[in-house]
Design an enzyme around this catalytic site. Structure first.
Site, mmCIF file in Angstrom:
data_model
loop_
_atom_site.group_PDB
_atom_site.id
_atom_site.type_symbol
_atom_site.label_atom_id
_atom_site.label_comp_id
_atom_site.label_asym_id
_atom_site.label_seq_id
_atom_site.Cartn_x
_atom_site.Cartn_y
_atom_site.Cartn_z
ATOM 1 C CE LYS C 76 -4.094 1.773 2.532
ATOM 2 N NZ LYS C 76 -4.937 1.573 3.748
ATOM 3 C CB SER C 151 -8.323 3.305 2.649
ATOM 4 O OG SER C 151 -7.446 2.708 3.586
ATOM 5 C CB SER C 175 -8.495 0.484 5.535
ATOM 6 O OG SER C 175 -9.241 1.675 5.544
#
Ligand code: MG
Ligand code: ZN
Lengths: 100, 472, 478
Positions: C76, C151, C175
């Site tokens: 990420k 996310s 997330s």
């Protein structure tokens, strides 16, 4: 629950947060923040003043490191990411006034 | 012309000191003054995204040492974030202790015995340094500014006194004493000129005899103990001026201008900033155990007040009279010389007047012996001073040094003959002396000193003169 | 891409496959579909090939790079990677190259993994759909008309699309788990403090945790073993070694006490999702677990508490993006105006909204009513969970109220926030939770079921997850 958030509150908060909002954004944010705060009325109704607040989920204590020097970063590598540099320092526009 | 007549000044001091650690408060960068800009920086103290603080154990110990020195209570504590934007603060919040500081409620004892309450001393991080370029370096006229983060994250203790001080002089004494304590305890080098000790003063005035506190102003930018005193005197008068004119003092922060000798407004309380304090989620609570506290306590040396009390007790003078000797770290030297048979008062006097630059190569034994020679009259005060200077520079034994300097002690019989000769040579003066005129004493002492090339002890000469007068 | 991280690492370690081949296969997959999916902010093809070649040389020289030898991994883009842009999918950090690696990055690289790219996210991890990326949304590989969740949408999509067998995300309010559910992969939110946060760009410090995505429970367990364990650079790191997880995966659930969390099986959760959770409960029961209904009453206040605490911490964490030291600067007449201009231009609307909300919740006069109150609610939630865990070893719940929704379906912030309702309680409690794919919804899109447990119960959660994984595949529901 405190009074419903106003447009002036939102303008004040934007100022504290160093964000410039247009009139439209001010209106929109006022409504959106109010919606979230309205939802939070469920916890406002709770009578929990005698419940201790949790700042942190882990019950840790005295996490300390020894006073030993570790290598610092390479100055050129750091300054290469800076928007403006002069004399090996970070250059900024004039600063108005002392720290609050 | 306003005077302070009828008014009392009330002062509390907030002192920030940089701690004598090897590294910063939350990272391993060197805590060092005067390095090349931005060389002592890492992800943590530069506030880079993703970096996290880890508390320096030594900084906590130094807070505990100060607690011992200032009789503060060590408490379980947490850190908060104090949020405000400023370019010298890499994270745009300061990690500081707020409502749960590590130490609270102690006192500092001034040399005259007056105790100043200490409300708290808490840990926090220092900011970087901003240089204003153009406009003569003044913030308001600068064209731009440059930031160096070497100082960002340096550990600070903020030491907050109670409003117990009543004069500029007392405030200066407090600052000096605090500096002595900080260095003695090894907490900080406390150099105001390098900014490792920074003093802000909260000043208010009130009519003498009233209990209620007046509205206070906070004075910043005090760069020396001298400016601290000047600023307080100025500010107190300014406030009395206002009150005498029927105006109000407005609570505000004011800036001391050393060149102009006055304070001016920085901001008023109405514009108080909303710092949005909240508990720092990246750090955990600090609560020193009893064992840890005891182990720290054991290594803290005696503080100046305690040392003054001890020296005063042994020498039989007031604590304030030994303050200078303690301030020069000569108290142990003097006490050792007393234990070695030296004369307490002579030793104190010499340490205060003649050892301003320390004891050099002077040994405890030599110091004790010198004081005995002086008491015995073998050396005059002037001679002792000269011998002492030599001992400090080169070492050695006082009797040998005195002999080498030609300071032969004149024995009492020989001195008696010289005194008799001086009386015979000055019959008119002798008549006056017998009539009780002490002013003529100098005539005889001078004559004896001339005859002995200064080797006679003035007090011994006076004693012989009294002998001769009584004998008629 | 059918090979798991475990089989890749075993083959490369044994010299049976080359890491370069493995990487090339995955880069081919990326080349084939990335323009459609947009899982990545940065693809590191050349760097990955070079790193793989180095792994192959090391293996040839007889050394063992570690448990992730030659395994491609996607990270990420809120995890700092030295010299590699780390953007948080925000314009304000565009082009910023961190001078250091996050601890989890050092650990996966030290274990022999090969970094293939940095994945897309909702800006600063604020969002539940990856629509809030400054660089455009990620699409769900299972249905490109749908969001991948968020996310960590890019990391979930990267695994689901076969761009990498494993990836790392971060979970502040769901997330990792919610995008895992939407994309049909496994996702773990570890116990707070189990995995170092050093180098994870902070959103809400007291809630953030880094965790793994994988196609299988076993791979997720393997990756968690590699990244977990004490880190002295993170004061909130648990002072213990990484737990043994993989070796316990096949221990089953015989006698395990499972509670179906009734507060999350109510209105507001789609019926098809609830049906899958019930089937998952049956599967655990069939495998020997004792399943009952459980209640954690305070979880119903989780959403309100979360949307005060997380923005409050975020408002402070995001203050540093001020145009002074790194990232975007928009020039202005003085520094305060420069700060404002930079932040106004650099942050997207959702980030601004949360900064505003958090600043308000902390401001004078409102702190007690909002932030402090939310912290007290947090205590209630922790207490209620603790009480439930006296009766149950694990709790079972949906991961999200629905399957993946369409782009633009939740353009009103409050409706988007409501999609975190199932995942938020674990973050507030600091407890671990995993999402395991368990069949599909009525729309044919993946449904994830969530297993929650007390602090440091990852091994148990993974064991139960493994049982669900095989039950799902036996029933042919995938
Ligand atoms: Mg301070
Ligand atoms: Zn540093």
């Amino acid at each position: 629950m405190p009074d419903r958030i106003t447009r002036d509150d939102v303008a004040h908060v934007a100022d504290l947060a160093r964000l410039a909002l247009s009139d439209d954004e001010l209106d929109r944010f006022t409504d959106q923040l109010a919606a979230v705060l309205d939802h939070a009325e469920d916890i406002d109704a709770l009578d929990i003043d005698d419940v201790a607040p949790t700042a942190h989920p882990l019950p840790l204590l005295n996490v300390l490191r020894d006073d030993e020097v570790r290598p610092s970063l390479d100055r050129d590598e750091v300054l290469a990411s800076a928007p403006a540099v002069e004399d090996h320092r970070f250059r900024v526009p004039p600063v108005l006034g002392e720290a609050p | 012309m306003t005077t302070m007549e009828g008014w009392e000044t009330v002062i509390g001091l907030e002192v920030h000191v940089e701690l004598a650690t090897a590294t910063k408060l939350f990272c391993g960068c060197p805590n060092q003054f005067g390095d090349e800009p931005n060389t002592n920086i890492c992800p943590v103290c530069l506030g880079l995204p993703g970096s996290l603080p880890v508390l320096n154990r030594r900084a906590v110990e130094l807070a505990m040492r100060l607690a011992v020195a200032l009789h503060l209570e060590v408490r379980p504590s947490i850190f908060h974030r104090k949020n405000y934007f400023y370019p010298d603060m890499p994270k745009d919040y300061q990690t500081s202790q707020y409502d749960q500081p590590i130490t609270v409620d102690g006192f500092l004892e001034l040399p005259d015995g007056f105790r100043v309450g200490i409300e708290r001393a808490h840990l926090e991080e220092d900011t970087g340094k901003t240089t204003h370029v153009g406009g003569g370096g003044r913030i308001h006229d600068a064209q731009h500014s440059l930031v160096d983060y070497n100082r960002a994250g340096v550990p600070l203790l903020e030491i907050v006194s109670r409003p117990d001080l009543r004069s500029a002089e007392q405030a200066r004494a407090y600052a000096s004493e605090l500096r002595a304590i900080l260095t003695a305890a090894g907490v900080s080098d406390a150099k105001m000129e390098e900014g490792s000790m920074r003093v802000d003063a909260n000043v208010s005035v009130r009519p003498v005899g009233t209990a209620e506190l007046g509205t206070r102003c906070e004075i910043k930018n005090l760069n020396s103990i001298r400016s601290l005193g000047r600023a307080i005197d100025y500010e107190a008068l300014r406030q009395v001026d206002l009150l005498d004119a029927g105006e109000r003092v407005i609570q505000q922060t004011r800036h001391w201008n050393e060149d102009e000798g006055r304070t001016h407004t920085l901001r008023s309380k109405e514009e108080a900033y909303d710092y949005r304090y909240f508990p720092e989620p990246d750090l955990v609570p600090v609560a020193p155990s009893d064992e840890w506290l005891e182990s720290v306590q054991a290594t803290v040396p005696a503080m100046p007040a305690e040392r003054r009390a001890r020296l005063a007790e042994i020498t039989g003078v007031a604590p304030s009279d030994v303050a200078l000797v303690v301030a020069r770290d000569l108290d142990v030297f003097v006490l050792d010389a007393i234990a070695g048979g030296g004369d307490p008062i002579r030793l104190l006097t010499r340490a205060e007047h003649d050892l301003a630059d320390g004891s050099g190569r002077l040994t405890v034994d030599a110091f004790a012996a010198l004081s005995r020679l002086e008491v015995d009259g073998a050396l005059t005060a002037t001679q002792a001073k000269a011998v002492l200077a030599r001992l400090v520079a080169d070492g050695g034994a006082p009797s040998e040094v005195a002999a080498a300097m030609g300071f032969e002690a004149v024995d009492t019989d020989a001195l008696g003959q010289v005194v008799d000769q001086a009386i015979a040579a000055n019959p008119d003066a002798w008549t006056k002396y017998l009539a009780g005129d002490q002013k003529v004493t100098g005539v005889f002492v001078g004559a004896v000193m001339k005859a002995t090339k200064g080797n006679a002890d003035g007090k011994a000469v006076q004693a012989l003169l009294r002998d001769r007068a009584e004998a008629g | 891409m059918t090979h798991s991280a475990l089989t890749i690492a075993a083959a490369v370690r044994a010299g049976e496959r080359s890491a370069v081949d493995v990487v090339d296969e995955h880069l081919d997959a990326i080349a084939g579909r990335e323009s459609e999916i947009h899982a990545f902010v940065t693809v590191l093809a050349d760097e990955a090939r070079a790193a793989a070649a180095a792994i192959d040389r090391a293996v040839a020289d007889g050394s063992d790079p570690g448990p992730l030898t030659g395994v491609p991994i996607a990270l990420k883009d809120n995890l700092c990677t030295r010299g590699i842009p780390t953007t948080c999918s925000s314009s304000i950090l565009e082009g910023w190259r961190p001078p250091y690696d996050a601890t989890v990055v050092s650990r996966v690289l030290a274990a022999g993994a090969v970094l293939v790219g940095k994945t897309n996210l909702d800006e600063f991890a604020m969002g539940s759909s990856t629509e809030n990326s400054a660089f455009g949304p990620t699409r769900n590989p299972r249905d490109p008309a749908r969001v991948p969740g968020g996310s960590s949408g890019g990391s979930a999509a990267a695994v689901a699309a076969g761009f990498a067998p494993i990836s790392l995300g971060s979970d502040t309010g769901g997330s990792i788990r919610q995008p895992a559910s939407f994309c049909g992969v496994v996702g773990i939110k570890p116990t707070y403090g189990l995995v170092s946060r050093y180098g994870l760009v902070a959103f809400a410090s007291s809630l953030d945790q880094v965790g793994p995505f994988a196609a299988t429970v076993a791979d997720a367990a393997l990756l968690l073993e590699v990244i977990a364990g004490h880190d002295q650079l993170d004061s909130t790191s648990i002072d213990a070694a990484s737990p043994d997880l993989v070796s316990q995966l096949d221990h089953g659930v015989e006698g395990l006490r499972v509670g179906v969390l009734s507060e999350l099986m109510a209105d507001g959760i789609d019926a098809d999702v609830r049906r899958r959770v019930t089937q998952a409960a049956d599967a655990l029961s069939a495998a020997g677990a004792k399943v009952e209904e459980a209640s954690v009453p305070a979880t119903r206040y989780g959403l309100s508490a979360y949307y005060l605490i997380a923005p409050a911490e975020a408002s402070s964490n995001l203050a540093r993006y001020d145009g002074v030291r790194y990232g975007l600067r928009v020039d202005a007449a003085n520094t305060a105006l420069m700060n404002e201009a930079s932040r106004t231009a650099g942050f997207g609307p959702e980030v601004k909204r949360r900064i505003m909300l958090g600043t308000y919740a902390l401001s004078a006069g409102y702190y007690d009513a909002y932030y402090a109150k939310a912290q007290r609610v947090r205590t209630l939630i922790i207490c209620d969970f603790a009480a439930a865990y006296e009766q149950f070893d694990v709790l079972l719940a949906p991961t999200a109220p629905s399957t993946a929704f369409a782009f633009g379906a939740k353009d009103d912030p409050m409706s988007m926030y409501l999609s975190d309702v199932c995942t938020i309680p674990s973050n507030l409690a600091g407890d671990p939770a995993i999402s395991v794919p368990f069949g599909t919804g009525d729309d044919g899109l993946p449904v994830g079921v969530q297993l929650l447990g007390p602090a440091r119960s990852e091994a148990t959660l993974l064991r139960a997850g493994a049982v669900l994984e095989s039950a799902a595949s036996a029933a042919g529901v995938r």
